[in-house]
Design an enzyme around this catalytic site. Sequence first.
Site, PDB file in Angstrom:
ATOM      1  N   TYR A 103       0.734  -1.245  -0.043  1.00  0.00           N
ATOM      2  CA  TYR A 103       0.069   0.065   0.077  1.00  0.00           C
ATOM      3  C   TYR A 103       0.853   1.302   0.037  1.00  0.00           C
ATOM      4  CZ  TYR A 103      -3.553   3.478   1.553  1.00  0.00           C
ATOM      5  OH  TYR A 103      -4.506   4.534   1.420  1.00  0.00           O
ATOM      6  N   LYS A 123       4.308   9.140   8.680  1.00  0.00           N
ATOM      7  CA  LYS A 123       4.013   8.478   9.780  1.00  0.00           C
ATOM      8  C   LYS A 123       4.931   9.066  11.039  1.00  0.00           C
ATOM      9  CE  LYS A 123       1.563   4.736   7.896  1.00  0.00           C
ATOM     10  NZ  LYS A 123       0.032   4.831   8.353  1.00  0.00           N
ATOM     11  N   ASP A 170       9.392   2.968  -0.313  1.00  0.00           N
ATOM     12  CA  ASP A 170       8.271   3.325   0.370  1.00  0.00           C
ATOM     13  C   ASP A 170       8.381   3.072   2.035  1.00  0.00           C
ATOM     14  OD1 ASP A 170       6.068   4.301   1.887  1.00  0.00           O
ATOM     15  OD2 ASP A 170       4.597   3.653   0.491  1.00  0.00           O
TER      16      ASP A 170
HETATM   17  C1  LIG Z   1       3.644   2.242   3.482  1.00  0.00           C
HETATM   18  C2  LIG Z   1       2.775   3.488   3.251  1.00  0.00           C
HETATM   19  N1  LIG Z   1       2.913   4.329   2.401  1.00  0.00           N
HETATM   20  C3  LIG Z   1       1.875   5.318   2.146  1.00  0.00           C
HETATM   21  C4  LIG Z   1       0.846   5.258   3.130  1.00  0.00           C
HETATM   22  C5  LIG Z   1       0.007   6.485   2.720  1.00  0.00           C
HETATM   23  O1  LIG Z   1       0.167   7.378   3.866  1.00  0.00           O
HETATM   24  P1  LIG Z   1      -0.959   8.557   4.269  1.00  0.00           P
HETATM   25  O2  LIG Z   1      -2.137   7.614   4.942  1.00  0.00           O
HETATM   26  O3  LIG Z   1      -0.401   9.335   5.321  1.00  0.00           O
HETATM   27  O4  LIG Z   1      -1.550   9.078   3.049  1.00  0.00           O
HETATM   28  C6  LIG Z   1       0.616   4.385   4.103  1.00  0.00           C
HETATM   29  C7  LIG Z   1      -0.353   4.428   5.173  1.00  0.00           C
HETATM   30  O5  LIG Z   1      -0.702   3.625   5.439  1.00  0.00           O
HETATM   31  C8  LIG Z   1       1.551   3.286   4.265  1.00  0.00           C
HETATM   32  O6  LIG Z   1       1.490   2.266   5.084  1.00  0.00           O
END
Ligand SMILES: Cc1ncc(COP(=O)(O)O)c(C=O)c1O
Length: 444
Positions: free
Chosen positions: A163, A284, A256
């Site tokens: 994700y 985060k 990511d």
């Molecule tokens: C690995 C990863 N990338 C991107 C995101 C997206 O971040 P946001 O919820 O701040 O848009 C998340 C959210 O859980 C994530 O776990």
Amino acid sequence: MATVSEAQAKDETTAAGGAGTARSAELFERAQGLLPGGVNSPVRAMRSIGREHPVFIERGEGCELVDVDGNRYVDWVCSWGPLILGHAHPAVVEAVRAAAARGTSYGAPTEGEVELAAEISARFGSVEMVRMTSSGTEASMSALRLARAATGRDVVVKFAGAYHGHVDGLLAEAGSGLATQGIPASPGVTAAQARDTIVVPWNDDEALSLALHDNEIAAIIAEPLPANMGVVPPEPGFLEALRAAADEHGALLILDEVISGFRVARGGAQELYGVRADLTVMGKVLGGGLPAAAYGGRRELMERVAPAGDVYQAGTLSGNPLAVAAGLATLRELDAAAYERLGELTDRLAAGLREAADERPVSVVSAPGLVTPFFRPEPPSDFAGAAACDLDAYARFARALLERGVYPPASQFEAWFVSLAHDEAAIDRTCEAAAEAFALAFEG
Ligand SMILES: Cc1ncc(COP(=O)(O)O)c(C=O)c1O
């Protein structure tokens, strides 16, 4: 330090859901008429664990949540990762308070942004420059735009079960077979966006090679330590294979680290596994519980971003002074001793859950600060494996934990987030509740 009224309130709260959840039920009823599904982000509704309503939170204290009915829970969600110091850590609260007193937003640069960028760069060897955003979604979307601009190519490879936020093109899921052309996973994603995404099973070198061989790829985007299908670490050599494949085909490697960054090690999964990204996505923990995220990488790539370069990306609240203050205060607490402690706490939770599960078909997987009890006998190595878990049993388990004063992720496909506010007593309480919850989960 708790105020007198907080201390009094604490005395009036009850562990183990003893106070009932009437007020939460009432609020959810009202919320459903005003917010889609009664929430502002889907997993919060707790539908996948079959709860009639989520619990509405009144406050957080350290490793605990208190709901609006006065029930107290050991919190293993920690806002889905940002709260590595736990709730209302005094240093974070004070930093935000002081920043707010100076004004909440200027839409102009501040010293804090420079300090935070320097701190990120000091932790991530691959990140020479950063651009801040307000959410991880924005950061990964912007990193993709930059990768496409830098390579002059459109197609990206992502992994099934990963994700990266609700970026249109990244919602595509895997079909069957090897590298499968993405299909829209959500209505509203255009066919063109889906066509530009190839989804490959995690830990599958062969599928990756095929995808890269048959297409002109702008970027491979991966969670280096996936935690959005539960924790499914890379198999030995897989991240090296990603790096080599990207280099061989002239694609960029985007890692990511929205979850893994600042959590699994000082320099995230890149430090833990010794791999180097071209672009890194962060969030985060970076915002310490306030909305902040970032993407960054090598100078010559990042200098393509406006106004240094021609790739447009902007944000009214990007680098917001409150978020920057919370992020800096959080990162300052995260020294070598903190990571050692986080590792110890994680190991204790993982071992305790294993013991609580006893002979039942559960495999507990962990990485520093992250744990997943998978409801299947062997740890999965990809999304298909994670999806094969006994989701009904997980749902029963999670509901039973909530009733026993433990707040787990309301999904098999999310990690449990360990914080430095957790302690041995909270872990042991969790594991005692888990022993009962596992028994109930497998009763059917
Ligand atoms: C690995 C990863 N990338 C991107 C995101 C997206 O971040 P946001 O919820 O701040 O848009 C998340 C959210 O859980 C994530 O776990």
